[in-house]
Design a protein around this motif. Structure first.
Motif, mmCIF file in Angstrom:
data_model
loop_
_atom_site.group_PDB
_atom_site.id
_atom_site.type_symbol
_atom_site.label_atom_id
_atom_site.label_comp_id
_atom_site.label_asym_id
_atom_site.label_seq_id
_atom_site.Cartn_x
_atom_site.Cartn_y
_atom_site.Cartn_z
ATOM 1 N N MET A 150 0.833 -1.203 0.000
ATOM 2 C CA MET A 150 0.000 0.000 0.000
ATOM 3 C C MET A 150 0.866 1.251 0.000
ATOM 4 S SD MET A 150 -3.002 -0.527 -0.469
ATOM 5 C CE MET A 150 -3.512 1.173 -0.335
ATOM 6 N N LEU A 151 1.841 1.248 0.919
ATOM 7 C CA LEU A 151 2.701 2.418 1.046
ATOM 8 C C LEU A 151 3.405 2.707 -0.276
ATOM 9 C CD1 LEU A 151 3.044 4.060 3.590
ATOM 10 C CD2 LEU A 151 5.200 2.911 4.008
ATOM 11 N N LYS A 152 3.805 1.622 -0.957
ATOM 12 C CA LYS A 152 4.486 1.760 -2.248
ATOM 13 C C LYS A 152 3.619 2.533 -3.253
ATOM 14 C CE LYS A 152 8.322 -0.903 -2.070
ATOM 15 N NZ LYS A 152 9.639 -0.271 -2.076
ATOM 16 N N TYR A 183 1.248 4.778 -2.713
ATOM 17 C CA TYR A 183 1.204 6.215 -2.440
ATOM 18 C C TYR A 183 2.493 6.862 -2.922
ATOM 19 C CZ TYR A 183 -2.225 4.614 0.949
ATOM 20 O OH TYR A 183 -3.259 4.015 1.562
ATOM 21 N N ILE A 184 3.587 6.161 -2.606
ATOM 22 C CA ILE A 184 4.880 6.756 -2.919
ATOM 23 C C ILE A 184 5.037 6.892 -4.430
ATOM 24 C CG2 ILE A 184 7.339 6.283 -2.827
ATOM 25 C CD1 ILE A 184 6.681 5.140 0.033
ATOM 26 N N GLU A 227 10.703 8.443 -0.883
ATOM 27 C CA GLU A 227 10.237 8.282 0.496
ATOM 28 C C GLU A 227 10.409 9.582 1.266
ATOM 29 O OE1 GLU A 227 12.104 6.158 -1.039
ATOM 30 O OE2 GLU A 227 11.193 4.171 -0.858
ATOM 31 N N ILE A 255 7.609 11.904 3.075
ATOM 32 C CA ILE A 255 7.616 12.365 4.464
ATOM 33 C C ILE A 255 7.490 13.883 4.523
ATOM 34 C CG2 ILE A 255 9.110 12.585 6.489
ATOM 35 C CD1 ILE A 255 9.998 9.710 5.895
ATOM 36 N N LEU A 277 -6.587 6.219 1.753
ATOM 37 C CA LEU A 277 -6.627 4.847 2.257
ATOM 38 C C LEU A 277 -7.795 4.094 1.640
ATOM 39 C CD1 LEU A 277 -6.099 5.453 6.046
ATOM 40 C CD2 LEU A 277 -4.514 4.330 4.526
ATOM 41 N N LEU A 332 -9.204 1.685 3.164
ATOM 42 C CA LEU A 332 -10.091 1.402 4.290
ATOM 43 C C LEU A 332 -10.317 2.676 5.094
ATOM 44 C CD1 LEU A 332 -8.400 -1.913 5.395
ATOM 45 C CD2 LEU A 332 -10.533 -1.684 4.183
ATOM 46 N N LEU A 358 -13.013 2.835 7.874
ATOM 47 C CA LEU A 358 -12.680 1.964 9.000
ATOM 48 C C LEU A 358 -11.553 2.576 9.826
ATOM 49 C CD1 LEU A 358 -13.933 -0.750 9.671
ATOM 50 C CD2 LEU A 358 -11.957 -1.843 8.678
ATOM 51 N N TYR A 359 -10.585 3.177 9.120
ATOM 52 C CA TYR A 359 -9.464 3.827 9.805
ATOM 53 C C TYR A 359 -9.963 4.956 10.698
ATOM 54 C CZ TYR A 359 -5.871 7.337 10.339
ATOM 55 O OH TYR A 359 -5.065 8.292 10.854
ATOM 56 N N MET A 407 -14.917 1.310 1.089
ATOM 57 C CA MET A 407 -14.618 2.093 2.290
ATOM 58 C C MET A 407 -13.665 3.231 1.976
ATOM 59 S SD MET A 407 -14.273 -0.483 5.426
ATOM 60 C CE MET A 407 -15.555 -1.619 5.846
ATOM 61 N N GLY A 467 15.955 5.505 0.782
ATOM 62 C CA GLY A 467 14.556 5.146 0.969
ATOM 63 C C GLY A 467 14.400 3.903 1.830
ATOM 64 N N ILE A 479 14.889 4.698 5.383
ATOM 65 C CA ILE A 479 13.726 5.296 6.046
ATOM 66 C C ILE A 479 12.745 4.210 6.462
ATOM 67 C CG2 ILE A 479 11.764 6.842 5.710
ATOM 68 C CD1 ILE A 479 13.619 8.462 3.860
ATOM 69 N N TYR A 480 12.532 3.227 5.548
ATOM 70 C CA TYR A 480 11.663 2.099 5.902
ATOM 71 C C TYR A 480 12.172 1.407 7.158
ATOM 72 C CZ TYR A 480 8.659 1.877 1.819
ATOM 73 O OH TYR A 480 7.712 2.136 0.888
ATOM 74 N N VAL A 494 0.872 -3.036 9.373
ATOM 75 C CA VAL A 494 0.885 -2.215 8.156
ATOM 76 C C VAL A 494 2.110 -2.557 7.325
ATOM 77 C CG1 VAL A 494 1.053 0.120 7.264
ATOM 78 C CG2 VAL A 494 -0.454 -0.362 9.173
ATOM 79 N N SER A 508 1.730 -5.349 5.045
ATOM 80 C CA SER A 508 0.724 -5.107 3.996
ATOM 81 C C SER A 508 -0.654 -5.616 4.372
ATOM 82 C CB SER A 508 1.125 -5.742 2.662
ATOM 83 O OG SER A 508 2.277 -5.145 2.200
ATOM 84 N N GLU A 533 -3.393 -4.049 6.030
ATOM 85 C CA GLU A 533 -3.988 -2.866 6.645
ATOM 86 C C GLU A 533 -5.231 -3.201 7.443
ATOM 87 O OE1 GLU A 533 -4.666 -0.583 3.167
ATOM 88 O OE2 GLU A 533 -3.221 0.904 3.829
ATOM 89 N N ILE A 575 -6.045 -2.124 11.295
ATOM 90 C CA ILE A 575 -7.162 -1.284 11.722
ATOM 91 C C ILE A 575 -8.073 -2.062 12.664
ATOM 92 C CG2 ILE A 575 -9.198 -0.078 10.880
ATOM 93 C CD1 ILE A 575 -7.566 0.644 8.421
ATOM 94 N N ILE A 624 -9.290 -1.064 16.413
ATOM 95 C CA ILE A 624 -10.708 -0.961 16.789
ATOM 96 C C ILE A 624 -11.008 -1.881 17.967
ATOM 97 C CG2 ILE A 624 -13.058 -1.518 16.069
ATOM 98 C CD1 ILE A 624 -12.455 -0.546 13.352
ATOM 99 N N ILE A 628 -10.724 -6.278 1.753
ATOM 100 C CA ILE A 628 -11.826 -6.615 2.649
ATOM 101 C C ILE A 628 -12.864 -7.464 1.942
ATOM 102 C CG2 ILE A 628 -11.777 -4.876 4.434
ATOM 103 C CD1 ILE A 628 -13.691 -3.270 2.635
#
Lengths: 378, 168
Positions: free
Chosen positions: A1-3, A5-6, A27, A31, A132, A134, A137-138, A194, B4, B7-8, B51, B54, B56, B60, B64, B130
């Protein structure tokens, strides 16, 4: 997921700001972007909290046939600046009975829960801190930090009234989370996603494709249930028992003063903004225009940037209207008793929200079923 | 190594340190309220690690259920307890000489198990969505889902029965 966005940010940076090409990894860009946007949102939330507190006092004055603050600046507009400076200048008192560490930490925990919501809000067309999958939900998850922060503040104060206020508040928060969750579920069922951007995308078209006008009148009922529960989640009248000043002095933040009190105060207004923003996104089409077109686009041509600017305007306008309704209710309605508060949640809102979810589920399922089998002689 | 990746790594180890450090406070703090609040950080750190894996949804759901539900419940219980600061241990540990080696053996055994198990690693997309989780719950794992729902309903009814003023 992060990938993902980046990569999205990398392509954004590469295509839109070529004159800013610095040989830095994406990255780092990500940030930097997060910090800039986060700072803007934090500043915006504080500004909103200040202006809303001023507006609230003027609305209160209007409702109660008196003036309200009107001395500092034009019509008293800078009253919140004066109040802010006063709060910063005040001594930061920590009672000797308090648990020092938790007493200091509590406002931050509460603020994480409130500001965390803003990270997933779509402010305008394809504008949000993170997109996101989700998102809804987040938002539900991160707002549970508020309850922990309130309990922390109430317990660490070392004061019976604070603890009572915190207990009331926390029980109220966790009870009213349930109707809210069911309202969210209803919308997720209609939208089939979502992701906040996609939820708004499902409502494009005319004003009647907003979710509040789908399956009439059941989504309207869902909206009303959500709004009532949101009032309780933000501890506003008629559900402001945690701060019932006639019985509890001041609730969970009785012992707080100066800047730490300001944190709670701003947290309350930022929370108000957040729940109204969620109501706007889920039911009122988010940044979509209530007109069949965007005014700026109709006037100046079909530019994406104009759509984004006007979308942001519509988004804020809808939120401000809902915030105004909240203030209006606050100065009109009396306060509930604790048992009435719980009865409203468990015996009224919960059954209603469950029933509307069931009805909307059957309705939408039937529509899908008939459209699927229409060609087969049914 | 690229910047990069660094940072991870930094963010990942920050979450690891957060989880383990706060878990240590949970276990060793004399003040039970500190333990309860340190649990917040533990849950948050573990969610962060999810997270990185992978998943998510799991992260979450963790926040919750554990922060919004269980932690608040624990806090309620702790705060309604009388005299919670500086609990006197009525049953101090009798022999660290037996417990120490035992714990060490279990630790080594677990590490050995983790190292030798052939983990089936699937792609992120196969487990993340989901809709996949929903289909799995309503299809392949329907029985387990329904049984746990009945169990929770039973617990709910039991709690209501106990809370009644005039039990039947």
């Amino acid at each position: 997921m992060l990938k993902e966005y980046i990569d999205a940010i990398k392509s954004f940076v590469d295509t839109t700001i070529p004159f800013l090409v610095i040989d830095a990894p994406v990255e780092l860009w990500y940030i930097v972007w997060i910090f800039i946007f986060g700072g803007v949102v934090l500043g915006g939330a504080m500004l909103f909290a200040g202006l809303a507190s001023f507006a609230e006092r003027r609305v209160a004055g209007f409702v109660q046939s008196r003036l309200g603050p009107n001395r500092v600046g034009p019509e008293g507009l800078f009253q919140f600046v004066a109040d802010g400076i006063k709060l910063v200048m005040k001594e930061d008192l920590i009672p000797s009975a308090a648990d020092k560490l938790l007493f200091r930490a509590a406002p931050y925990v509460l603020f994480i829960g409130t500001l965390g919501i803003f990270a997933a809000l779509p402010f305008s067309k394809s504008v949000s801190i993170t997109n996101l999958n989700l998102g809804l939900l987040y938002i539900f998850a991160i707002s549970s930090f508020v309850a922990v922060g309130i309990i922390m503040a109430g317990w660490a104060s070392g004061n019976k009234w604070s603890l009572l206020g915190a207990m009331r508040s926390a029980s109220q928060l966790i009870s009213y989370e349930i109707p809210i969750a069911i309202c969210f579920l209803t919308i997720v069922m209609i939208a089939g996603t979502m992701n906040m951007h996609q939820i708004i995308g499902q409502q494009t078209g005319s004003i009647f494709s907003w979710f509040i006008f789908r399956y009439p009148p059941f989504t309207v009922i869902t909206f009303i249930v959500y709004f009532i529960a949101a009032l309780a989640e933000t501890n506003r009248t008629p559900f402001d028992l945690p701060e019932a000043e006639s019985e509890l002095v001041g609730g969970y933040h009785t012992e707080y003063s100066g800047m730490r009190f300001a944190f709670f105060f701003m947290g309350e207004y930022a929370n108000m903004f957040a729940v109204c923003a969620i109501a706007t996104i889920l039911f009122l089409g988010g940044w979509l225009s209530p007109l069949p077109f965007f005014i700026l686009n109709a006037l100046f041509g079909d530019y994406q940037l104009l759509t984004i600017i006007e979308g942001f305007g519509w988004f804020i306008a809808k939120i401000l209207f809902l915030v105004f309704v909240m203030m209006w209710l606050r100065w009109t309605l009396p306060r509930y008793r604790v048992d009435q508060l719980m009865a409203v949640c468990w015996k009224v809102l919960l059954p209603i929200s469950l029933a509307t979810m069931l009805i909307i589920g059957i309705w939408s399922g039937m529509g899908e079923w008939t459209s699927r089998y229409r060609g087969y002689g049914l | 190594m690229l910047l990069g990746d660094w940072i991870y790594q930094i963010i990942f180890y920050a979450f690891v340190a957060l989880s383990i450090g706060s878990a240590v406070i949970v276990a060793f703090s004399r003040n039970i309220v500190y333990s309860a609040f340190a649990l917040l950080l533990t849950f948050f750190g573990v969610a962060g690690i999810y997270v990185f894996l992978s998943s998510e949804f799991l992260a979450i759901a963790q926040v919750i259920i554990y922060v919004g539900g269980i932690l608040v419940l624990v806090l309620f219980a702790v705060m309604l307890t009388h005299k919670i600061r500086d609990v006197k241990l009525s049953n101090p540990s009798t022999s660290p000489y037996i417990a120490g080696p035992l714990v060490l053996i279990i630790f080594i055994g677990l590490i050995w198990l983790i190292m030798t198990t052939p983990w089936q690693i699937k792609g992120a997309l196969e487990i993340g969505g989901i809709s996949d989780i929903g289909n799995a719950l309503m299809g392949k794992y329907l029985l387990a889902f329904e049984v746990s729902a009945v169990l929770l309903l039973g617990a709910l009814l039991g709690a209501t029965y106990l809370a009644r003023k005039n039990s039947l």
